[in-house]
Write an enzyme that holds these catalytic residues in place. Sequence first.
Site: not given
Ligand code: APR
Length: 229
Positions: A53, A86, A104
């Site tokens: 972190y 999140q 989160h």
């Molecule tokens: N603009 C918009 N969306 C995007 C971009 C972008 N430039 N780049 C990637 N994405 C999309 C991806 O296609 C995906 O659907 O953003 C999403 C990211 O998904 P994750 O990586 O799973 O992130 P998130 O949904 O926030 O994860 C939720 O999981 O790991 C835990 O606590 C952590 O808060 C996080 C939670």
Amino acid sequence: MKNLVVLTGAGISAESGIKTFRDADGLWEGYDVMEVASPQGWKKNKELVLDFYNQRRRQLLKVFPNKAHYALAKLEAHFKVDIITQNIDDLHERAGSSNVTHLHGELLKVRSTFNEKVILDWKDDLKVGDSCEHNSQLRPHIVWFGEMVPMLDVAIEKVSKADILLIIGTSMQVYPAAGLIDFIQANTPIYFVDPKPNVKPSENLKIYAEKAVTGVPKLVKDLEKYSKH
Ligand code: APR
């Protein structure tokens, strides 16, 4: 003013230089998520967790909000906007959004391991031995895998009152955050911004299959027109 609720995930901060979690070069590379973002990992190796972190906090202090964060802040002139994120970064706040609920937790806050209500702003590295007024170790104020989501009820309440729901940059794979969509009223219009959308368009769901930095300003323009009716 209509209630507009925005559910955001890591994708909205991608263009600010903060990696997402599940894209190919996901943030967890080099780190096993259960080692750095779980109570078990904390118990096993506090230094590893704090170092993970500390790296993310140092990075956050070097990056900036992007056009998508700023466009959402502009919506407050036309709607009563609640952002439910999140993300643990403060980019929505730095872009000017005034109602941000962090499901989160927050990277720039730490809390006592003795009394979880003792929460401190924290921008430096956090080390083993850094303790609160009760002399207990401080930990990141972040919801780890397997921990309760304290702001969930607040988020459900807001989503249940939404006239419009935006979903931006989240894979909708992590619960309970992903389950928030089940609390909207029937026929609530949903706008989904993601370059790789994993949802099907439907009567109430409009998809902007593109990055947030281009999709969100477009969506905001469309919504500003809508708000004038
Ligand atoms: N603009 C918009 N969306 C995007 C971009 C972008 N430039 N780049 C990637 N994405 C999309 C991806 O296609 C995906 O659907 O953003 C999403 C990211 O998904 P994750 O990586 O799973 O992130 P998130 O949904 O926030 O994860 C939720 O999981 O790991 C835990 O606590 C952590 O808060 C996080 C939670």
